[in-house]
Write an enzyme that holds these catalytic residues in place. Structure first.
Site, mmCIF file in Angstrom:
data_model
loop_
_atom_site.group_PDB
_atom_site.id
_atom_site.type_symbol
_atom_site.label_atom_id
_atom_site.label_comp_id
_atom_site.label_asym_id
_atom_site.label_seq_id
_atom_site.Cartn_x
_atom_site.Cartn_y
_atom_site.Cartn_z
ATOM 1 N N GLU A 1 0.812 -1.231 0.000
ATOM 2 C CA GLU A 1 0.000 0.000 0.000
ATOM 3 C C GLU A 1 0.844 1.280 0.000
ATOM 4 O O GLU A 1 0.450 2.289 0.594
ATOM 5 C CB GLU A 1 -0.953 0.002 1.211
ATOM 6 N N ASN B 1 2.250 -4.811 -3.363
ATOM 7 C CA ASN B 1 0.857 -5.153 -3.083
ATOM 8 C C ASN B 1 0.069 -3.862 -2.852
ATOM 9 O O ASN B 1 0.529 -2.969 -2.148
ATOM 10 C CB ASN B 1 0.825 -6.043 -1.822
ATOM 11 N N HIS C 1 -10.216 -6.049 -2.129
ATOM 12 C CA HIS C 1 -11.254 -5.978 -1.091
ATOM 13 C C HIS C 1 -12.452 -5.238 -1.678
ATOM 14 O O HIS C 1 -12.394 -4.033 -1.894
ATOM 15 C CB HIS C 1 -10.736 -5.199 0.129
ATOM 16 N N GLU D 1 -5.889 -10.547 -1.730
ATOM 17 C CA GLU D 1 -6.636 -10.401 -0.467
ATOM 18 C C GLU D 1 -8.131 -10.343 -0.743
ATOM 19 O O GLU D 1 -8.869 -9.575 -0.113
ATOM 20 C CB GLU D 1 -6.189 -9.118 0.272
ATOM 21 N N ASP E 1 -11.940 -10.349 -0.882
ATOM 22 C CA ASP E 1 -13.174 -10.594 -0.131
ATOM 23 C C ASP E 1 -14.196 -9.594 -0.661
ATOM 24 O O ASP E 1 -13.822 -8.610 -1.298
ATOM 25 C CB ASP E 1 -12.990 -10.520 1.404
HETATM 26 C C1 XIL Z 1 -5.557 -6.534 8.300
HETATM 27 C C2 XIL Z 1 -5.848 -7.759 9.146
HETATM 28 O O1 XIL Z 1 -6.779 -8.566 8.476
HETATM 29 C C3 XIL Z 1 -6.354 -7.344 10.498
HETATM 30 O O2 XIL Z 1 -6.480 -8.486 11.339
HETATM 31 C C4 XIL Z 1 -5.414 -6.330 11.145
HETATM 32 O O3 XIL Z 1 -5.973 -5.871 12.330
HETATM 33 C C5 XIL Z 1 -5.144 -5.169 10.217
HETATM 34 O O4 XIL Z 1 -4.672 -5.661 8.966
HETATM 35 N N1 XIL Z 1 -4.716 -4.755 3.590
HETATM 36 C C6 XIL Z 1 -3.623 -5.493 3.975
HETATM 37 C C7 XIL Z 1 -3.722 -6.406 5.146
HETATM 38 O O5 XIL Z 1 -2.600 -5.483 3.276
HETATM 39 O O6 XIL Z 1 -2.496 -6.555 5.814
HETATM 40 C C8 XIL Z 1 -4.794 -5.960 6.099
HETATM 41 O O7 XIL Z 1 -4.922 -6.958 7.105
HETATM 42 C C9 XIL Z 1 -6.092 -5.728 5.377
HETATM 43 C C10 XIL Z 1 -5.934 -4.657 4.334
#
Ligand code: XIL
Length: 333
Positions: free
Chosen positions: A156, A201, A236, A265, A267
């Site tokens: 990020e 990422n 996401h 990631e 969802d």
């Molecule tokens: C999130 C986890 O799922 C949580 O448990 C934690 O509290 C915060 O991080 N993008 C990412 C991940 O790259 O590392 C994040 O994970 C979700 C968003």
């Protein structure tokens, strides 16, 4: 007669156990994709969560530790490393024939207080970063050879921004800043494990990938010959759909820069089968798309909160329609 019955029963048992052990990882043509999920060491270690373990091992061939490889976990005090939680996941992966996606080596978030409050100079930050990347990657390269195949080296960097790493950016231009920081991190990562795939990422790449600053960043890194093998699309999704052609166009744009593309990631609020279908089918139709990973797998444990139900298994580990979508796409592509 008895022999025949016994033979029949054995066959039945064998077939049943064969089916019972078939998962998403098996439906695709061999080695087409890493099919994975983020997982938590505390649940893997929880004796009353056997369904968590059996589902994870049956369905997937890759795990992303959800939080265990973030700075806060691995370097809680300066140069004092703690790999105990991440090692639980690496051991589980090793035992079950799975690989690990190392997440992550550099992020503006999830950093320990000593680092965020330290007020370090750019020179100090660079050696802190290089030391961290080298120590973490070397631990897995030597203690779990061949298991952590891929690393999210920077996470990020464009959208969440560089945070404490800003002094290493040496610019107020977002892309130049990210380029300077990512270059240091990627070079350190290549030196620490020359055979690992090194990724950037990022989120919000799926709708119009080629119009993003991340696209500019990747393009500049590749032109400059900085080691970079892959771009992770977090994926996401909330309400509002992403079409298959948006996914394909975005994945293809990055792939044309000379990198693999991974969905890392995924969802989606309420797990609409169409959203799952668009993403997985797009990935399967782009040859450079080599991973499809969801952020968790059961709605019982999701960072999106209890109302979101964004994953392919429900709270009781039953398969949801989104699961069948993934299965069908993998089986038919
Ligand atoms: C999130 C986890 O799922 C949580 O448990 C934690 O509290 C915060 O991080 N993008 C990412 C991940 O790259 O590392 C994040 O994970 C979700 C968003």
């Amino acid at each position: 007669m008895l022999g025949r019955i016994l033979f029949g029963l054995t066959l039945l048992f064998f077939t049943a156990s064969l089916f019972a052990s078939t998962g998403l990882r098996d439906y695709q043509s061999p080695n087409r994709l890493a099919v994975g999920a983020a997982a938590r060491s505390s649940i893997i270690s929880n004796s009353s969560e056997s369904l968590y373990r059996t589902t994870l091992a049956r369905e997937y061939n890759m795990i992303t530790p959800e939080n265990e490889l973030k700075w806060k976990a691995t370097e809680p005090a300066q140069n004092k490393f703690n790999f105990s939680s991440a090692d639980v996941i690496a051991t589980f992966a090793l035992k079950n024939g799975m690989k690990i996606r190392g997440h992550n080596l550099l992020w503006g978030l999830s950093n320990p207080t000593w680092l965020t409050q330290g007020q370090y100079s750019a020179t100090q930050l660079q050696s802190i970063m290089e030391n961290h990347i080298s120590k973490v990657m070397t631990h897995y390269r030597t203690q779990f050879p061949g298991i952590v195949t891929t690393w999210d080296v920077v996470n990020e960097l464009i959208n969440a921004g560089p945070g404490i790493w800003t002094p290493l950016g040496k610019s107020t231009d977002k892309v130049t800043q990210a380029f300077n920081i990512a270059s240091i991190a990627l070079k350190a990562a290549r030196a620490a494990d020359p055979s690992a795939k090194l990724c950037i990422n990022e989120y919000s790449l799926e709708r119009n990938g080629s119009a993003t600053n991340t696209y500019k960043l990747v393009s500049r890194l590749k032109k400059a010959g900085i080691p970079l093998d892959c771009v992770g699309f977090q994926g996401h999704l909330s309400t509002g759909s992403v079409t298959k052609s948006q996914w394909i166009a975005s994945l293809t744009a990055f792939a044309k820069l000379g990198v693999e593309v991974h969905i890392t990631e995924f969802d989606a609020t309420n797990a609409p089968p169409a959203q799952y279908s668009n993403a997985i089918n797009a990935c399967l139709s782009v040859p450079q798309c080599k991973a499809f990973i969801t952020w968790g797998f059961t709605d019982k444990y999701t960072w999106r909160g209890t109302a979101a139900h964004p994953l392919p298994f429900d709270e009781k580990y039953n398969k949801k329609p989104a699961y069948d979508t993934l299965k069908n796409a993998l089986a038919t592509n």
